[in-house]
Design an enzyme around this catalytic site. Structure first.
Site, PDB file in Angstrom:
ATOM      1  N   ASP A 176      34.321 -14.151  36.807  1.00 31.34           N
ATOM      2  CA  ASP A 176      33.432 -13.106  37.320  1.00 31.34           C
ATOM      3  C   ASP A 176      32.785 -13.474  38.659  1.00 31.34           C
ATOM      4  OD1 ASP A 176      31.800 -10.618  36.486  1.00 31.34           O
ATOM      5  OD2 ASP A 176      30.223 -12.042  37.000  1.00 31.34           O
ATOM      6  N   GLU A 236      37.723 -12.346  39.970  1.00 28.79           N
ATOM      7  CA  GLU A 236      37.072 -11.302  40.741  1.00 28.79           C
ATOM      8  C   GLU A 236      36.445 -12.012  41.936  1.00 28.79           C
ATOM      9  OE1 GLU A 236      33.921  -7.735  39.905  1.00 28.79           O
ATOM     10  OE2 GLU A 236      33.287  -9.788  39.604  1.00 28.79           O
ATOM     11  N   HIS A 245      35.714  -1.858  33.851  1.00 28.42           N
ATOM     12  CA  HIS A 245      34.374  -1.477  33.397  1.00 28.42           C
ATOM     13  C   HIS A 245      33.388  -1.241  34.541  1.00 28.42           C
ATOM     14  CE1 HIS A 245      34.217  -5.650  34.374  1.00 28.42           C
ATOM     15  NE2 HIS A 245      32.893  -5.636  34.288  1.00 28.42           N
ATOM     16  N   ASP A 246      33.814  -1.519  35.779  1.00 35.91           N
ATOM     17  CA  ASP A 246      32.943  -1.274  36.933  1.00 35.91           C
ATOM     18  C   ASP A 246      33.383  -0.050  37.723  1.00 35.91           C
ATOM     19  OD1 ASP A 246      31.429  -3.593  36.448  1.00 35.91           O
ATOM     20  OD2 ASP A 246      32.776  -4.835  37.653  1.00 35.91           O
TER      21      ASP A 246
HETATM   22  C1  GLC Z   1      31.030  -8.487  38.013  1.00 35.60           C
HETATM   23  C2  GLC Z   1      31.217  -7.690  36.742  1.00 35.60           C
HETATM   24  C3  GLC Z   1      30.116  -6.689  36.630  1.00 35.60           C
HETATM   25  C4  GLC Z   1      28.796  -7.432  36.585  1.00 35.60           C
HETATM   26  C5  GLC Z   1      28.647  -8.371  37.786  1.00 35.60           C
HETATM   27  C6  GLC Z   1      27.529  -9.329  37.593  1.00 35.60           C
HETATM   28  O1  GLC Z   1      31.152  -7.704  39.135  1.00 35.60           O
HETATM   29  O2  GLC Z   1      32.479  -7.102  36.715  1.00 35.60           O
HETATM   30  O3  GLC Z   1      30.247  -5.862  35.519  1.00 35.60           O
HETATM   31  O4  GLC Z   1      27.755  -6.514  36.583  1.00 35.60           O
HETATM   32  O5  GLC Z   1      29.798  -9.149  37.988  1.00 35.60           O
HETATM   33  O6  GLC Z   1      27.863 -10.278  36.635  1.00 35.60           O
END
Ligand code: GLC
Length: 556
Positions: free
Chosen positions: A200, A254, A327-328
């Site tokens: 993440d 990510e 999910h985002d």
């Molecule tokens: C990433 C996740 C997201 C989360 C963020 C902070 O972007 O995909 O859902 O809110 O990190 O952890």
């Protein structure tokens, strides 16, 4: 070339809170996932990406972890987690977990210790700075979820730093004890038999200049915190060597802020990870300041350019995550298809359009049955921390409540977080209690039971796509084939080829509600899959009907 098991895999992302509730609590749980493993096996996927299930106060639905080595009570127990791993394994499914290590929850024991006194030996595990002389935060950085990146602590009279919400303090990666502890924790999980990790927000771990002011990007003088700062690579290389090496796993990161030109350094054989989750093809409608408004205008060409840029880049250096939803992100049907046309045919077209690109296809829960965005009536119906911030900051900037709500209808992360629609029953069969987030009203028409009972449904279309990728005579070309985009200037169709060892696959997708005539010669007997009952019309050219997709094979 050294083949890896995951190069042939298809991933299904489960957002546990919204997947399947077996207790009536209104929140999904681990047992709920176990109950649906047969469903996922039937779909044909190989890997589940489990969004966070660790202990958490759930300010950001688990992306705020208070104990890395425990399971959130609402989701179940460690014994159930082990059961899930075992049950999945029996069905040939591996699990990858979300690794949230840029920050913890403010309820994590490490942060509580760090906050307890300036002299605590964990003080330096997080990032603390003195106020400016006038008591203001050290600089003007704005967090991803709005407001300053700095929150003041009354007890120790210093500010701590957070790239996201104030309940998500950033760990200090400069401190080697922090890194060693995280690497130990990662190996502890790998030992339990994971297939890998989705990592993440990892490019946030190296902090920007925290002493000076930054060039404002907003009328209030603030500047959004920027990931991928110089020096991040050293941390990532160390993590690769000390945490991931020696296990037959894959890592997908990510990594916001990584430019296509840097992909080789970040992903692939010599990269820090096996693949990255790119943003360019999904962030077409938003500007670099992270605000969801005003909507940036984009066309299919922009989408194609983003996809192709990445495809050509990985040709040299490796792999990528292929996705339209997570999910985002909002639901892909609502993003690409005008509301009046949303339905089975365009949903199949979208599926075929991205599934045969080079990389690893990801399906987000509900995508396989055609779930769409939700239109809640008021801000009080929303849960997502980011949606609430975007709504209020839009209003501060002069938008009316109706306009601000429309922004959420288009962009809210809750669009994809509504409970999974299993059946035409109360709360879509997701829970026998009251769901933590209201189900989308369209569950009567769009649900898994219905999709499983119709032979030509989206579910079975995805099943066929997966089968083609993994178990057909086209597996080689679909896995390793070189990518080439055709009709690059065309605003209406997305066409590409994949070529490998004398075989070629041609993928054609019409993103419009009108016929598209293409000057291309293809043999109708070589149609592999499409979304019309009859073959695409072929004379000397090809006529793609509204929202038609057609995949052909050829020898070259
Ligand atoms: C990433 C996740 C997201 C989360 C963020 C902070 O972007 O995909 O859902 O809110 O990190 O952890």
């Amino acid at each position: 070339m050294c083949e890896k098991w995951w190069e042939h895999s298809v991933v299904y992302q489960v957002y546990p809170k919204s997947f399947n509730d077996t207790t009536g609590s209104g929140t999904g749980d681990l047992q709920g996932i176990i109950h649906k493993l047969d469903y996922l096996q039937k779909l044909g996927i190989d890997v589940i990406w489990l969004s966070p299930v660790y202990a958490s106060p759930m300010k950001d639905n688990g992306y705020d972890i208070s104990d890395y080595e425990n399971i959130a009570e609402e989701f179940g127990t460690m014994a159930e987690m082990d059961a899930l791993l075992g049950e999945a394994e029996q069905r040939g499914i591996k699990i990858i977990m979300d690794l949230v290590i840029n920050h913890t929850s403010d309820q994590h024991a490490w942060f509580k210790a760090s906050k307890s006194s300036r002299s605590h030996d964990k003080r330096d595990w997080y990032i603390w700075r003195d106020p400016l002389e006038n008591g203001a935060p050290p600089n003007n950085l704005r967090s991803i979820f709005g407001g300053s990146c700095w929150t003041y602590d009354e007890t120790t009279e210093q500010y701590y730093f957070h790239s996201f919400a104030k309940e998500q303090p950033d760990l200090n990666w400069e401190n080697h004890e922090v890194r060693e502890e995280l690497f130990r924790m990662i190996r502890w999980w790998l030992y339990r038999g994971l297939g890998g990790f989705r990592v993440d927000a990892i490019t946030f771990i190296k902090k920007p200049d925290l002493v000076n002011e930054h060039t404002p990007d907003s009328r209030d003088g603030t500047a959004i915190v920027k990931p991928n700062q110089p020096g991040v690579g050293a941390f990532l290389q160390e993590m690769k060597e000390k945490a991931f090496s020696g296990y037959d796993i894959f890592t997908v990161a990510e990594a916001p802020g990584v430019e296509t030109e840097e992909l080789a350094e970040f992903a692939g054989e010599d990269g820090f990870f096996d693949m990255l989750i790119g943003f360019d093809h999904v962030d077409l409608d938003i500007k670099k300041d992270g605000k969801w408004y005003p909507e940036r205008q984009w066309t299919l060409r922009h989408f194609k350019q983003a996809v192709s840029k990445e495809q050509y880049a990985i040709e040299k250096s490796g792999w990528t995550a292929l996705y339209l939803e997570n999910h985002d992100q909002p639901r892909s049907l609502s993003r690409f298809i005008p509301e009046k046309d949303i339905g089975l045919r365009p949903a199949k077209m979208l599926a075929a359009a991205y599934f045969f690109l080079k990389g690893m296809p990801y399906i987000y829960q509900g995508q396989e049955i055609g779930m769409t965005n939700v239109k809640y009536a008021g801000i009080e119906d929303y849960d997502d921390i980011s949606s609430v911030d975007q709504y209020h900051s839009a209003i501060k900037e002069g938008y009316s409540p109706e306009e601000a709500l429309k922004i959420l209808h288009r962009r809210s992360r809750d669009n994809s977080r509504t409970p999974m629609q299993w059946r035409d029953e109360a709360h879509a069969g997701f829970t026998s209690g009251t769901p933590w987030l209201a189900v989308n009203d369209n569950y009567r028409d769009i649900n898994a039971e219905q999709s499983l009972s119709a032979g030509d449904s989206l579910f079975y279309f995805y099943q066929r796509l997966i089968h083609l990728r993994k178990h057909s005579h086209l597996s080689g070309v679909l896995t390793y084939g070189f990518y080439e985009e055709k009709y690059t200037e065309d605003e209406n169709v997305f066409v590409y080829t994949r070529s490998w060892e004398g075989n070629q696959v041609v993928v054609l997708a019409n993103f419009t509600d009108s016929d598209q005539d293409l000057d291309i010669e293809l043999d109708s007997s070589s149609l592999v899959i499409g979304n019309y009952e009859s073959d695409p019309v072929l004379t000397n050219s090809l006529l793609l009907r509204p929202y038609e997709c057609a995949v052909f094979e050829k020898s070259v």
